[in-house]
Enzyme design. Sequence first.
Site, short mmCIF file in Angstrom:
data_model
loop_
_atom_site.label_atom_id
_atom_site.label_comp_id
_atom_site.label_asym_id
_atom_site.label_seq_id
_atom_site.Cartn_x
_atom_site.Cartn_y
_atom_site.Cartn_z
N SER A 147 0.84 -1.21 0.00
CA SER A 147 0.00 0.00 0.00
C SER A 147 0.87 1.26 0.00
O SER A 147 1.92 1.30 0.64
CB SER A 147 -0.88 0.00 1.26
OG SER A 147 -1.46 1.26 1.46
N TYR A 169 -1.75 5.60 -4.61
CA TYR A 169 -2.78 6.63 -4.50
C TYR A 169 -2.23 7.86 -5.21
O TYR A 169 -1.09 8.26 -4.95
CB TYR A 169 -3.08 6.96 -3.04
CG TYR A 169 -4.08 6.02 -2.40
CD1 TYR A 169 -5.34 5.84 -2.96
CD2 TYR A 169 -3.79 5.34 -1.23
CE1 TYR A 169 -6.27 4.98 -2.39
CE2 TYR A 169 -4.71 4.48 -0.65
CZ TYR A 169 -5.95 4.31 -1.25
OH TYR A 169 -6.87 3.46 -0.68
N THR A 181 -5.17 2.74 -7.43
CA THR A 181 -6.49 2.57 -6.82
C THR A 181 -7.40 3.70 -7.30
O THR A 181 -7.08 4.88 -7.15
CB THR A 181 -6.36 2.58 -5.28
OG1 THR A 181 -5.56 1.46 -4.92
CG2 THR A 181 -7.72 2.46 -4.60
N LYS A 214 -7.14 -0.67 -10.04
CA LYS A 214 -7.78 -1.43 -8.95
C LYS A 214 -9.06 -0.72 -8.52
O LYS A 214 -9.01 0.44 -8.09
CB LYS A 214 -6.83 -1.51 -7.75
CG LYS A 214 -7.44 -2.13 -6.50
CD LYS A 214 -6.39 -2.28 -5.41
CE LYS A 214 -6.93 -3.00 -4.18
NZ LYS A 214 -7.75 -2.15 -3.33
N HIS A 228 -12.90 -2.68 -2.85
CA HIS A 228 -12.10 -2.19 -1.72
C HIS A 228 -12.52 -2.92 -0.43
O HIS A 228 -12.56 -2.35 0.65
CB HIS A 228 -12.30 -0.67 -1.58
CG HIS A 228 -11.10 0.07 -1.08
ND1 HIS A 228 -10.38 0.94 -1.86
CD2 HIS A 228 -10.51 0.11 0.13
CE1 HIS A 228 -9.41 1.47 -1.15
NE2 HIS A 228 -9.46 0.98 0.07
C1 LIG Z 1 -7.54 -2.49 6.62
C2 LIG Z 1 -7.58 -2.35 5.13
C3 LIG Z 1 -6.76 -1.40 4.54
C4 LIG Z 1 -6.77 -1.26 3.17
N1 LIG Z 1 -5.91 -0.39 2.58
C5 LIG Z 1 -5.89 -0.26 1.26
C6 LIG Z 1 -4.96 0.60 0.64
O1 LIG Z 1 -4.15 1.24 1.28
N2 LIG Z 1 -5.01 0.70 -0.70
C7 LIG Z 1 -5.91 0.00 -1.46
O2 LIG Z 1 -5.92 0.13 -2.67
N3 LIG Z 1 -6.77 -0.87 -0.90
C8 LIG Z 1 -6.77 -1.01 0.43
N4 LIG Z 1 -7.63 -1.90 1.01
C9 LIG Z 1 -8.49 -2.75 0.16
C10 LIG Z 1 -7.75 -4.08 -0.18
O3 LIG Z 1 -6.69 -3.84 -1.05
C11 LIG Z 1 -8.68 -5.09 -0.84
O4 LIG Z 1 -9.34 -4.49 -1.93
C12 LIG Z 1 -9.72 -5.69 0.10
O5 LIG Z 1 -9.24 -5.76 1.42
C13 LIG Z 1 -10.10 -7.08 -0.38
O6 LIG Z 1 -11.11 -7.61 0.42
P1 LIG Z 1 -10.88 -8.67 1.63
O7 LIG Z 1 -10.36 -7.87 2.78
O8 LIG Z 1 -12.25 -9.18 1.84
O9 LIG Z 1 -9.90 -9.71 1.16
C14 LIG Z 1 -7.64 -2.05 2.38
C15 LIG Z 1 -8.46 -3.00 2.99
C16 LIG Z 1 -8.43 -3.16 4.35
C17 LIG Z 1 -9.31 -4.20 4.99
C1 LIG Z 2 -6.15 5.05 4.78
C2 LIG Z 2 -6.98 4.48 3.71
C3 LIG Z 2 -7.25 5.39 2.57
C4 LIG Z 2 -6.39 3.21 3.23
C5 LIG Z 2 -7.46 2.41 2.63
O1 LIG Z 2 -7.51 2.26 1.44
C6 LIG Z 2 -8.46 1.80 3.45
O2 LIG Z 2 -8.46 1.97 4.68
O3 LIG Z 2 -9.34 1.13 2.90
#
Ligand SMILES: Cc1cc2nc3c(=O)[nH]c(=O)nc-3n(C[C@H](O)[C@H](O)[C@H](O)COP(=O)(O)O)c2cc1C
Ligand SMILES: CC(C)CC(=O)C(=O)O
Length: 418
Positions: free
Chosen positions: A112, A146, A172, A283, A307
């Site tokens: 990330s 991002y 993203t 994404k 997401h």
């Molecule tokens: C705690 C958390 C933080 C995330 N941070 C990001 C991020 O920084 N950038 C991003 O593109 N997606 C982020 N995502 C989305 C994940 O990349 C992904 O799309 C998603 O978690 C997939 O679903 P799952 O948790 O059910 O496997 C985040 C998801 C979670 C749960």
């Molecule tokens: C700090 C957030 C923008 C990171 C993210 O993508 C998330 O928490 O789902």
Amino acid sequence: MSRQQQLVPISIADLEHNAHITLALNALDYYRSGANDMQTLKDNQDAFSRIRLRPRILRDVSKVDTQTTLLGHTVGSPICIAPTAMQRLANDAGEKATARAAAKAKKCMILSSWSTTSAEDTIEAGKEVPEDLSSPGLPLYWFQLYVYKDREVTEQLIRRVEKAGYKALVITVDTPFLGRRLADVRNVFKLPAHMNMANFEHKDSKVTMATILDENPAEAQAESLLERTAQNGPEAAATGRTTKVVRQESSLAAYVVSQIDPTLNWKDIAWVRSVTKLPVVVKGVLTAEDAALAAEIGVEGILVSNHGGRQLDGVLATIDALPEVLDAVKGKNVEVYVDGGVRKGTDVLKALALGAKAVFLGRPILWGLAHDGEDGVTLALNLIQQEFELAMALAGCCKISDITRNHVQHGTDARSRL
Ligand SMILES: Cc1cc2nc3c(=O)[nH]c(=O)nc-3n(C[C@H](O)[C@H](O)[C@H](O)COP(=O)(O)O)c2cc1C
Ligand SMILES: CC(C)CC(=O)C(=O)O
């Protein structure tokens, strides 16, 4: 009422169960939440159950090989690691632990932009793991981008990750603003003072983290369920914090407003492509219309994602959106991946049967990290890998190319072939 017991984990669900007990509420809620009513979060998993498998028999499945390629690189398996921000909230080794586990398993990890370890330190940690020559393939690191309002910040980050050895940029595109995650508002989410968004830590960085850094660490870190139970009895543990709803917007949402560019559009994707030679993956695609536009612009990959149900609540489960995306780019030179709700080996098999080139796991990796750092992530990856290999064998598939659309159907009606 008896205190909740941790389990010896033999599934991703067990790891999640344990994380609910051990993680501090601030972190647990940030990790587990979806947006608003969390309909989409739930549906991401439910939708996998609506798809049924059509196994083939008598196919000599004594050896199963899960190797595949991602944008030309051979990896050990199509099971990959999605980008999740702030992994040091789960375990102090954070992203380094994840990178090492990815290296051991020869899996693809997306880091990330909002990691609590820098892009350079993360990939270095992965490279320290001795190469396993017993099977082909290497670990693979991609970087999730991002796009900052300040394009200079964005471009500098691109240069750094190119130099560090990341092999693709994953932009993203579903976060012009942050989805509304109610628990983060209630908890007044803060990043503990000893952590930061490590890719922007330089003192001359133009990126300010003021909204999310904790100025009063003692107060903001709610305890884990274990600690709450010990201090207050099970009832207090169940209800958690009840005081101090002082803001209407989470600090993370405020950070996104201050830094991330909501004007982002297809021209910016073309701009990113013009400033890097790295392949680009978008994404957050959920429709055939956008998939067609992405292919037209010439991106190398599409990650079908909502997401993890954290952005627009009420959108389709990703596994339900996958077929239309695939149909829209049929015959184009674009790889299509999916994330969201993948928790079991059979989920991986279903996604691949529908046509995904790979699946990405978000929360399961965080539950593994919370359980036991690097070893916990290795355990999470191994558990789902073993389940996937078993599911392949039981469905009559020895290699990835054996998995086809004929292996799935919708629901229980034999006429509902996909
Ligand atoms: C705690 C958390 C933080 C995330 N941070 C990001 C991020 O920084 N950038 C991003 O593109 N997606 C982020 N995502 C989305 C994940 O990349 C992904 O799309 C998603 O978690 C997939 O679903 P799952 O948790 O059910 O496997 C985040 C998801 C979670 C749960
Ligand atoms: C700090 C957030 C923008 C990171 C993210 O993508 C998330 O928490 O789902």
